[in-house]
Structures are given as structure tokens and as C-alpha cells.
Motif scaffolding. Structure first.
Motif, PDB file in Angstrom:
ATOM      1  N   ALA A 169      32.470  45.942  42.602  1.00  0.00           N
ATOM      2  CA  ALA A 169      33.885  45.616  42.778  1.00  0.00           C
ATOM      3  C   ALA A 169      34.326  45.928  44.207  1.00  0.00           C
ATOM      4  CB  ALA A 169      34.735  46.410  41.790  1.00  0.00           C
ATOM      5  N   ASP A 170      35.124  45.035  44.770  1.00  0.00           N
ATOM      6  CA  ASP A 170      35.684  45.165  46.120  1.00  0.00           C
ATOM      7  C   ASP A 170      34.625  45.074  47.218  1.00  0.00           C
ATOM      8  OD1 ASP A 170      38.253  45.579  45.038  1.00  0.00           O
ATOM      9  OD2 ASP A 170      37.838  47.716  44.793  1.00  0.00           O
ATOM     10  N   ASP A 175      35.939  38.279  46.337  1.00  0.00           N
ATOM     11  CA  ASP A 175      37.070  39.047  45.808  1.00  0.00           C
ATOM     12  C   ASP A 175      38.390  38.479  46.306  1.00  0.00           C
ATOM     13  OD1 ASP A 175      35.481  40.815  44.388  1.00  0.00           O
ATOM     14  OD2 ASP A 175      35.302  42.220  46.057  1.00  0.00           O
ATOM     15  N   HIS A 176      38.366  37.802  47.458  1.00  0.00           N
ATOM     16  CA  HIS A 176      39.567  37.194  48.015  1.00  0.00           C
ATOM     17  C   HIS A 176      39.829  35.881  47.269  1.00  0.00           C
ATOM     18  CE1 HIS A 176      42.405  35.441  50.786  1.00  0.00           C
ATOM     19  NE2 HIS A 176      42.416  36.556  51.511  1.00  0.00           N
TER      20      HIS A 176
END
Length: 317
Positions: A169-170, A175-176
Motif C-alpha cells: 500500500a502507498d 495508487d494515484h
């Protein structure tokens, strides 16, 4: 989702959660499987790495809401779908459309990488390419040759999607949301151009426009005003009520370039301005992603070609 099991019923249930209910039967004399599955999805697309570890027969009903492109990593799979039968190998993927049941025999030792595409997203992207709504079912040919340049390019995109979706995650470029949307549209668009389907002839048809110069001027203005948004060439064509092919043809005739190249140039110019304005601790990666560049190596190469220096050199000034 990541699943490992030797139990046939659990394998059937877990794979059914990712795809749809189906019948799963191991080869005669075999009572278990060695299922290994890793499934990732973002928006309307996903990648599933699936291996039953044994020879199995799989019989799903019509998929209804999604398409699948199934690429064996090794071994072979016999697929009967929509009245046709193919033997799928690493050089020949099988493509399942949502409208018909399937009957598949996976050989032992045939792990698959499977691309999942939501039917609604496919219809939307095809409408952008055509410049008009889709008025009937989109059926792909069942066999997709994987050794053409366009198919190999598409497969590299699928591999990139799989790698990014497997990141913590991240930690992924996807993620964008805007980057993920652009990449999703690009993959679906490339599939529609790389593989035969019921609308292929329309996509390849003549691309004439009565006022090409005016169309290009309108497109350039739209791109300059909105290149910082989640804009694709399909969006530009849709806004101007023409097909992507028509827009591309007019750009080639009027500017000797493509709308994709023009959009990329606008984004590169904006990225250069952002790099020049960045303070201490600024990041080339952050600027690239903010301006819609997913492939950082391609971004650096295009940047150097356009400006004669690397992004990091601009950032340090």
C-alpha cells in the motif's frame, strides 16, 4: 487476494469469488489440486496469476459482466467457447467474451496469467475509439496471437500492471487515481487495437473529416487547457465528437505528429516547469507521476530528447 490450497472444493469456491461460479473437475484418478492464485484489481481491470498444479476441467457459464484474456506461462489449455475451439499456449492466448459459456481443459503444469476487463469499461473505450456509442455486443476472436509487436506491447503493459498492483500500500504508481485511470484506458484501448473483434473493421475504416485544420486547432486548445487532468486521446476525440482514428489522421496530416505525442509534449513542458519550481527535497518521481507519466524510464528518455538534459539535472538547478 492470495490463495493456496490442495482442496478441490475450496479451490472452486475461491476461484469463483474472483471470477464466477463454475464446475471444476480434476483429471481422472486425481482427488486434489495444488491451487496457487494471486489476484489483484484496480478500477475495471485486474491481473490474476492462477495455477491448479494438476490437469483440470473448468466449465463456467457465460461471464456476463467481464472479459478474460488467458495467457499460459507454460503447458497448454484446450478452450471451447462461442462455438470455436483453440489450443492455447504461451504464444496463443484464449479470449473469453461475456456472452457464452466455456469448457476448458488445463494441462498439468500450465500456470496462467489472466487479464480481467470489466465489460462496461471495454464498451466505453471502444465508443471513444469509434467516436460513437457501441450499439451491439463486442465479441473478441477466441485465439489471440501473442507474438505480434502490438500484442507484445500490450502484454508488457499487463506485466507492468501486475507488478504495480503487487506492491505494498502507498508504494505503487497506480495508487494515484488519475494515473490508474489513464493506464486502464490505455490497456483496454491497446487490446481493442491489437486483437480482432466485431468492431475491428470499423476501427480500421476510412478516417475523413471535412475541416481537419479546425479540428486539430480545437484539439490542441483542449489539450493545452486540460493536460493536467486525467485526459486521454479518447477523451479528446469524445469531446470533439470524432473517432480516435479520425483525430489521429488529422494530426498526422496537419502537424505531422500524433495527438498522443502532442499531449505528451504539453505534459513534459508542465513537468519541466514543476521541476524548475521545486524546492529542496523535490522528487523527479513525484513530479512525473503528478503529470501523468507512469513509466519513469520512458519519462526520463522523452524529457532528455525534448530538453537536452535529464529531469534530475533540471531539478538540481
Amino acid at each position: 487476494m492470495t490463495v493456496r490450497t490442495d482442496d478441490v472444493e475450496r479451490a472452486r469456491a475461491e476461484v469463483g469469488r474472483v471470477f464466477c461460479p463454475h464446475r471444476l473437475v480434476p483429471q481422472a484418478g486425481v482427488r486434489s489440486v495444488r491451487l496457487r492464485m494471486a489476484a489483484h484489481r484496480v478500477g475495471g481491470v485486474g491481473v490474476i496469476d492462477l495455477d491448479y498444479g494438476q490437469a483440470v476441467r473448468i466449465q463456467p457459464a457465460a461471464l456476463e459482466s467481464f472479459y478474460l484474456v488467458q495467457i499460459p506461462r507454460s503447458g497448454s489449455t484446450t478452450v471451447r467457447h462461442a462455438g470455436r475451439t483453440v489450443t492455447s499456449t504461451p504464444s496463443l492466448a484464449s479470449v473469453l467474451s461475456p456472452y457464452d459459456a466455456s469448457d476448458m481443459h488445463w494441462s498439468e503444469g500450465s500456470p496462467h496469467r489472466i487479464f480481467y476487463a470489466d465489460r462496461r469499461i471495454v464498451d466505453q473505450e471502444l465508443a471513444r475509439l469509434l467516436g460513437r456509442p457501441v450499439d451491439g455486443p463486442v465479441r473478441f476472436d477466441i485465439g489471440m496471437t501473442m507474438n505480434t509487436p502490438t500484442a507484445r506491447a500490450w502484454a508488457r503493459g499487463v506485466d507492468f500492471l501486475a507488478d504495480e498492483l503487487a506492491q505494498p500500500a502507498d508504494a505503487s504508481l497506480l495508487d494515484h487515481p488519475q494515473v490508474a485511470d489513464r493506464f486502464e484506458q490505455g490497456l483496454i484501448g491497446q487490446l481493442l487495437l491489437a486483437h480482432q473483434h466485431t468492431y475491428t473493421d470499423l476501427l480500421a475504416g476510412p478516417a475523413h473529416h471535412p475541416t481537419p485544420g479546425r479540428l486539430v486547432r480545437q484539439a490542441c486548445a483542449l489539450i493545452r487547457d486540460h493536460h493536467g487532468e486525467a485526459l486521454t486521446v479518447g477523451d479528446v476525440a469524445e469531446a470533439l465528437r470524432v473517432s480516435v482514428r479520425t483525430l489521429q489522421d488529422c494530426f498526422r496530416r496537419e502537424l505531422h505528429t500524433t495527438p498522443t505525442a502532442y499531449l505528451r509534449g504539453c505534459r513534459l513542458d508542465a513537468a519541466r516547469g514543476a521541476l524548475r519550481a521545486a524546492g529542496p527535497g523535490g522528487s523527479v518521481t513525484t513530479v512525473a507521476v503528478q503529470h501523468g507519466f507512469v513509466h519513469l524510464g520512458r519519462f526520463a528518455s522523452d524529457y532528455r530528447t525534448r530538453f537536452g538534459e535529464s529531469p534530475s539535472t533540471t531539478l538540481r538547478r
